[in-house]
Design a protein around this motif. Structure first.
Motif, PDB file in Angstrom:
ATOM      1  N   SER A   1      -3.493   1.329  -3.118  1.00 54.97           N
ATOM      2  CA  SER A   1      -2.520   2.363  -3.488  1.00 54.97           C
ATOM      3  C   SER A   1      -2.914   3.035  -4.803  1.00 54.97           C
ATOM      4  CB  SER A   1      -1.119   1.762  -3.593  1.00 54.97           C
ATOM      5  OG  SER A   1      -0.976   0.971  -4.760  1.00 54.97           O
ATOM      6  N   PHE A   2      -3.451   2.261  -5.747  1.00 60.61           N
ATOM      7  CA  PHE A   2      -3.933   2.858  -6.995  1.00 60.61           C
ATOM      8  C   PHE A   2      -5.142   3.748  -6.736  1.00 60.61           C
ATOM      9  CE2 PHE A   2      -1.671  -0.773  -9.031  1.00 60.61           C
ATOM     10  CZ  PHE A   2      -0.870  -0.025  -9.875  1.00 60.61           C
ATOM     11  N   ALA A   3      -5.946   3.381  -5.761  1.00 62.18           N
ATOM     12  CA  ALA A   3      -7.114   4.200  -5.427  1.00 62.18           C
ATOM     13  C   ALA A   3      -6.706   5.583  -4.932  1.00 62.18           C
ATOM     14  CB  ALA A   3      -7.975   3.493  -4.382  1.00 62.18           C
ATOM     15  N   THR A   4      -5.594   5.666  -4.195  1.00 62.18           N
ATOM     16  CA  THR A   4      -5.164   6.976  -3.682  1.00 62.18           C
ATOM     17  C   THR A   4      -4.802   7.933  -4.819  1.00 62.18           C
ATOM     18  OG1 THR A   4      -2.857   6.238  -3.451  1.00 62.18           O
ATOM     19  CG2 THR A   4      -4.307   5.956  -1.547  1.00 62.18           C
ATOM     20  N   THR A   5      -4.146   7.427  -5.865  1.00 63.05           N
ATOM     21  CA  THR A   5      -3.793   8.290  -6.987  1.00 63.05           C
ATOM     22  C   THR A   5      -4.972   8.517  -7.923  1.00 63.05           C
ATOM     23  OG1 THR A   5      -2.878   6.326  -8.069  1.00 63.05           O
ATOM     24  CG2 THR A   5      -1.336   7.796  -6.949  1.00 63.05           C
TER      25      THR A   5
ATOM     26  N   PHE B   1       0.865  -1.180   0.000  1.00 59.93           N
ATOM     27  CA  PHE B   1       0.000   0.000   0.000  1.00 59.93           C
ATOM     28  C   PHE B   1       0.906   1.235   0.000  1.00 59.93           C
ATOM     29  CE2 PHE B   1      -4.219   1.643   1.942  1.00 59.93           C
ATOM     30  CZ  PHE B   1      -4.151   2.783   1.156  1.00 59.93           C
ATOM     31  N   THR B   2       1.498   1.524  -1.128  1.00 62.38           N
ATOM     32  CA  THR B   2       2.452   2.628  -1.209  1.00 62.38           C
ATOM     33  C   THR B   2       2.582   3.135  -2.635  1.00 62.38           C
ATOM     34  OG1 THR B   2       4.730   3.289  -0.685  1.00 62.38           O
ATOM     35  CG2 THR B   2       4.411   1.070  -1.544  1.00 62.38           C
ATOM     36  N   VAL B   3       2.883   4.415  -2.743  1.00 60.58           N
ATOM     37  CA  VAL B   3       3.252   4.993  -4.031  1.00 60.58           C
ATOM     38  C   VAL B   3       4.747   5.272  -4.061  1.00 60.58           C
ATOM     39  CG1 VAL B   3       0.992   6.040  -4.354  1.00 60.58           C
ATOM     40  CG2 VAL B   3       2.797   7.363  -3.234  1.00 60.58           C
TER      41      VAL B   3
ATOM     42  N   GLU C   1       0.126  18.077  -8.325  1.00 55.48           N
ATOM     43  CA  GLU C   1       0.298  18.885  -7.119  1.00 55.48           C
ATOM     44  C   GLU C   1      -0.362  18.271  -5.890  1.00 55.48           C
ATOM     45  OE1 GLU C   1      -3.139  20.633  -9.567  1.00 55.48           O
ATOM     46  OE2 GLU C   1      -1.115  19.832  -9.911  1.00 55.48           O
ATOM     47  N   GLN C   2      -1.216  17.260  -6.103  1.00 52.40           N
ATOM     48  CA  GLN C   2      -1.849  16.555  -4.985  1.00 52.40           C
ATOM     49  C   GLN C   2      -1.098  15.277  -4.602  1.00 52.40           C
ATOM     50  OE1 GLN C   2      -5.779  15.982  -6.760  1.00 52.40           O
ATOM     51  NE2 GLN C   2      -6.626  17.581  -5.437  1.00 52.40           N
ATOM     52  N   PHE C   3       0.019  15.040  -5.223  1.00 48.32           N
ATOM     53  CA  PHE C   3       0.741  13.789  -4.981  1.00 48.32           C
ATOM     54  C   PHE C   3       1.224  13.670  -3.531  1.00 48.32           C
ATOM     55  CE2 PHE C   3       4.428  10.848  -5.566  1.00 48.32           C
ATOM     56  CZ  PHE C   3       3.718   9.784  -6.097  1.00 48.32           C
ATOM     57  N   ARG C   4       1.313  14.813  -2.841  1.00 46.81           N
ATOM     58  CA  ARG C   4       1.760  14.753  -1.446  1.00 46.81           C
ATOM     59  C   ARG C   4       0.787  13.959  -0.577  1.00 46.81           C
ATOM     60  NH1 ARG C   4      -0.208  19.852  -2.370  1.00 46.81           N
ATOM     61  NH2 ARG C   4      -1.875  20.613  -0.983  1.00 46.81           N
ATOM     62  N   PHE C   5      -0.507  13.928  -0.928  1.00 48.17           N
ATOM     63  CA  PHE C   5      -1.473  13.188  -0.120  1.00 48.17           C
ATOM     64  C   PHE C   5      -1.250  11.670  -0.197  1.00 48.17           C
ATOM     65  CE2 PHE C   5      -3.840  17.188  -1.148  1.00 48.17           C
ATOM     66  CZ  PHE C   5      -3.836  17.704   0.135  1.00 48.17           C
ATOM     67  N   PRO C   6      -1.118  11.092  -1.391  1.00 47.90           N
ATOM     68  CA  PRO C   6      -0.753   9.666  -1.442  1.00 47.90           C
ATOM     69  C   PRO C   6       0.588   9.369  -0.765  1.00 47.90           C
ATOM     70  CG  PRO C   6      -1.558  10.376  -3.583  1.00 47.90           C
ATOM     71  CD  PRO C   6      -1.405  11.606  -2.753  1.00 47.90           C
ATOM     72  N   VAL C   7       1.527  10.328  -0.836  1.00 46.23           N
ATOM     73  CA  VAL C   7       2.819  10.134  -0.175  1.00 46.23           C
ATOM     74  C   VAL C   7       2.629  10.049   1.340  1.00 46.23           C
ATOM     75  CG1 VAL C   7       5.009  11.273   0.364  1.00 46.23           C
ATOM     76  CG2 VAL C   7       4.224  11.152  -1.998  1.00 46.23           C
ATOM     77  N   TRP C   8       1.807  10.937   1.888  1.00 44.12           N
ATOM     78  CA  TRP C   8       1.547  10.913   3.333  1.00 44.12           C
ATOM     79  C   TRP C   8       0.844   9.616   3.744  1.00 44.12           C
ATOM     80  CZ3 TRP C   8      -0.693  16.577   3.577  1.00 44.12           C
ATOM     81  CH2 TRP C   8       0.369  17.473   3.431  1.00 44.12           C
ATOM     82  N   VAL C   9      -0.118   9.191   2.934  1.00 46.49           N
ATOM     83  CA  VAL C   9      -0.820   7.943   3.240  1.00 46.49           C
ATOM     84  C   VAL C   9       0.165   6.769   3.232  1.00 46.49           C
ATOM     85  CG1 VAL C   9      -2.554   6.301   2.410  1.00 46.49           C
ATOM     86  CG2 VAL C   9      -3.056   8.753   2.390  1.00 46.49           C
ATOM     87  N   SER C  10       1.064   6.758   2.263  1.00 47.34           N
ATOM     88  CA  SER C  10       2.058   5.684   2.177  1.00 47.34           C
ATOM     89  C   SER C  10       2.962   5.672   3.404  1.00 47.34           C
ATOM     90  CB  SER C  10       2.902   5.848   0.906  1.00 47.34           C
ATOM     91  OG  SER C  10       2.090   5.797  -0.248  1.00 47.34           O
TER      92      SER C  10
ATOM     93  N   SER D   1       4.265   2.587 -11.571  1.00 49.00           N
ATOM     94  CA  SER D   1       3.677   3.514 -12.528  1.00 49.00           C
ATOM     95  C   SER D   1       3.345   4.859 -11.894  1.00 49.00           C
ATOM     96  CB  SER D   1       2.404   2.897 -13.117  1.00 49.00           C
ATOM     97  OG  SER D   1       1.475   2.586 -12.088  1.00 49.00           O
ATOM     98  N   GLN D   2       2.984   4.875 -10.593  1.00 49.38           N
ATOM     99  CA  GLN D   2       2.547   6.132  -9.966  1.00 49.38           C
ATOM    100  C   GLN D   2       3.701   7.108  -9.790  1.00 49.38           C
ATOM    101  OE1 GLN D   2       1.261   3.210  -7.379  1.00 49.38           O
ATOM    102  NE2 GLN D   2      -0.708   4.135  -6.960  1.00 49.38           N
ATOM    103  N   LEU D   3       4.775   6.658  -9.137  1.00 47.76           N
ATOM    104  CA  LEU D   3       5.918   7.547  -8.931  1.00 47.76           C
ATOM    105  C   LEU D   3       6.573   7.908 -10.261  1.00 47.76           C
ATOM    106  CD1 LEU D   3       7.806   9.030  -7.005  1.00 47.76           C
ATOM    107  CD2 LEU D   3       9.168   6.938  -6.809  1.00 47.76           C
ATOM    108  N   THR D   4       6.642   6.954 -11.186  1.00 46.93           N
ATOM    109  CA  THR D   4       7.232   7.233 -12.498  1.00 46.93           C
ATOM    110  C   THR D   4       6.443   8.298 -13.237  1.00 46.93           C
ATOM    111  OG1 THR D   4       8.064   4.955 -12.644  1.00 46.93           O
ATOM    112  CG2 THR D   4       7.905   6.214 -14.694  1.00 46.93           C
ATOM    113  N   THR D   5       5.115   8.199 -13.210  1.00 40.71           N
ATOM    114  CA  THR D   5       4.265   9.199 -13.863  1.00 40.71           C
ATOM    115  C   THR D   5       4.465  10.565 -13.226  1.00 40.71           C
ATOM    116  OG1 THR D   5       2.631   7.500 -14.374  1.00 40.71           O
ATOM    117  CG2 THR D   5       1.908   9.793 -14.500  1.00 40.71           C
ATOM    118  N   TYR D   6       4.543  10.605 -11.895  1.00 40.34           N
ATOM    119  CA  TYR D   6       4.753  11.870 -11.195  1.00 40.34           C
ATOM    120  C   TYR D   6       6.092  12.498 -11.601  1.00 40.34           C
ATOM    121  CZ  TYR D   6       5.900  15.036  -7.347  1.00 40.34           C
ATOM    122  OH  TYR D   6       6.277  16.127  -6.600  1.00 40.34           O
ATOM    123  N   LEU D   7       7.138  11.689 -11.689  1.00 43.38           N
ATOM    124  CA  LEU D   7       8.437  12.220 -12.087  1.00 43.38           C
ATOM    125  C   LEU D   7       8.412  12.751 -13.515  1.00 43.38           C
ATOM    126  CD1 LEU D   7      10.783   9.469 -10.565  1.00 43.38           C
ATOM    127  CD2 LEU D   7      10.396  11.779  -9.688  1.00 43.38           C
TER     128      LEU D   7
END
Length: 501
Positions: free
Chosen positions: A425-429, A290-292, A436-445, A297-303
């Motif tokens: 984890s996919f649900a969070t993204t 349960f992590t981004v 700019e909202q990626f910090r929320f999934p990061v905090w959840v992780s 795919s999530q962190l890669t897309t963000y980068l």
């Protein structure tokens, strides 16, 4: 728990018999041959699974270039199938003959991939009508679910059951065998997607044919290699649960006797999972999915949204994999030195500290800058050593505590939970979809990682009777304090302390 496994966990090899003290060159070569065939079979299975897992999404993106709907449905159904039906696969692993289970998993993997490649070629070469396209895609999704279940069955059977029997039968340290199997996984996870993406860059049609060809050719080698391992280790042919009479084994036999099917059997397996002494350790590992904060795919897309190129992300991932591979070398050494329980505690806390530090610095920076991205990448990369070291420690503990008769069901339910948390984890993204909202999934992780560490701490507390107490873990010798090298030595100190009290 067998005496052999106790000695291995504490870093002491069992006393060899006179005939075993000096192994002959023939026995050494025979053992090496068996292990190489085990590694070959595992490498082919993992390579094909990782190749197909990555390439299928690329192929669907080429066939349906204007939408992500098909690729998303494909990935979602594949993970959902694993969550819902992995426990049934685990029951088959426990109830059927070992070689038959693994061979069936090999055949189903290859047939599913071959049929999927045929459908993808059909969809790529022609443009059928909408309903025909939907029908073929639906068949492809079902085949993807079958391939995923077959891979789960192969992984559970070989990594959690066969490895235990082989390590005892060939007198190979189990922590070393586990680490080499994990090393194969990590190398395949890195190289297989890279290789097929290079072929796809030349031609998608050629890439599909390559996937089809390597699956067709490898099935022969994999099928007979695993059979050679089976016949070379007599313990694999024995009925499960007959080699030991420990309380956990007896309980495993009792729970394995009923042959109920459907919902009652599934509920019984889940209850047995949560009642198992290794449940908290297994659950803490499953929570880490349960992590981004991984090179998915999530962190890669963000980068990529921050302006990094695919070359940049590939280089970052390469550095991460190097640290992951180093964990497969460090974990066996640390487990032999201080035991799997303490080593797991060290690894999970190391991961927690590096990730929380990275999240803190990420929060203080602007989430839309490359600096924020680099901070996350640095934290994720450093945490890989703790993640995969912890994974190997938990795998060792599960092999130790899970009853032999229900080892497959236990590990399959763990795989179900891993897929469930991966879906979360996919649900969070999906909820916080903007960069700019990626910090929320990061905090959840980060929060879930803290819960995982707490679960493992509770497991350690229940298993050892304490979490930390330096008065007994340290001895004063010559004016200096030195850590006790093994849990066995600590247990001797505790027994001596209780005796004097």
């Amino acid at each position: 728990m067998s005496s052999t496994s106790k000695d291995t966990d504490n870093g002491h090899a069992p006393d060899p018999s006179p005939d075993e003290s000096i192994p002959s060159a023939t026995n050494t070569l025979s053992t090496r041959s068996v292990l190489w065939k085990l590694y070959l079979s595992h490498a082919l299975s993992t390579w094909n699974a990782r190749t197909f897992e990555f390439s299928a999404v690329i192929f669907l993106a080429s066939i349906f270039p204007s939408t992500l709907f098909y690729a998303s449905c494909y990935a979602l159904f594949r993970s959902l199938t694993a969550f819902l039906l992995s426990s049934a696969v685990g029951h088959q692993v426990d109830s059927r003959e070992r070689l038959s289970v693994v061979r069936h998993s090999i055949i189903w993997q290859r047939v599913s991939v071959a049929a999927s490649c045929g459908i993808l070629l059909l969809l790529l070469r022609s443009a059928p009508e909408k309903w025909t396209t939907v029908a073929w895609f639906s068949v492809c999704v079902v085949l993807a679910g079958a391939e995923k279940l077959a891979f789960v069955g192969n992984t559970v059977a070989v990594e959690r059951d066969w490895v235990v029997v082989i390590s005892e039968g060939l007198s190979v340290p189990r922590e070393d065998l586990n680490s080499k199997m994990r090393r194969i996984d990590l190398v395949c996870k890195l190289v297989a997607p890279l290789g097929i993406s290079l072929v796809d860059g030349y031609s998608t049609e050629v890439a599909i044919c390559v996937v089809l060809g390597q699956n067709t050719l490898s099935v022969i080698f994999e099928y007979f290699a695993i059979a050679h391992v089976y016949h070379a280790v007599p313990g694999l042919a024995s009925r499960k649960g007959t080699s030991s009479t420990t309380p956990h084994m007896l309980e495993g036999r009792r729970t394995a006797l009923p042959n109920r099917r459907g919902l009652p059997n599934a509920l019984r397996q889940w209850r047995a999972y949560f009642m198992n002494p290794a449940c908290l350790a297994s659950f803490s590992l499953a929570l880490l999915y349960f992590t981004v904060l991984g090179f998915g795919s999530q962190l890669t897309t963000y980068l990529l949204t921050l302006g990094f190129t695919s070359t940049h992300t590939a280089g970052m991932r390469l550095i991460s994999v190097i640290l992951e591979l180093s964990a497969t070398c460090a974990a066996p050494l640390l487990m032999r030195r201080i035991g799997a329980v303490r080593a797991g505690l060290w690894f999970i806390n190391y991961q927690l500290i590096t990730v929380l530090l990275a999240i803190s610095l990420f929060t203080l920076s602007s989430p839309s800058t490359q600096t924020a991205g680099l901070i996350l990448v640095a934290g994720v990369t450093l945490s890989r050593l703790g993640l995969w070291g912890f994974d190997l420690c938990v795998q060792y503990l599960v092999q130790e505590d899970a009853p032999e008769a229900t080892r497959g069901s236990f590990s399959a339910i763990e795989a179900s939970l891993q897929n469930l948390f991966e879906l979360c984890s996919f649900a969070t993204t999906m909820v916080w979809a903007r960069p700019e909202q990626f910090r929320f999934p990061v905090w959840v992780s980060g929060g879930v990682l803290a819960v995982s560490a707490a679960c493992f701490a509770a497991f350690v507390r229940a298993k050892r009777g304490h979490l930390l107490h330096t008065s007994r873990c340290l001895r004063k010798r010559g004016g200096r304090y030195k850590a006790l090298p093994t849990i066995q030595e600590e247990s001797e100190v505790e027994l001596d302390y209780v005796g004097r009290a």
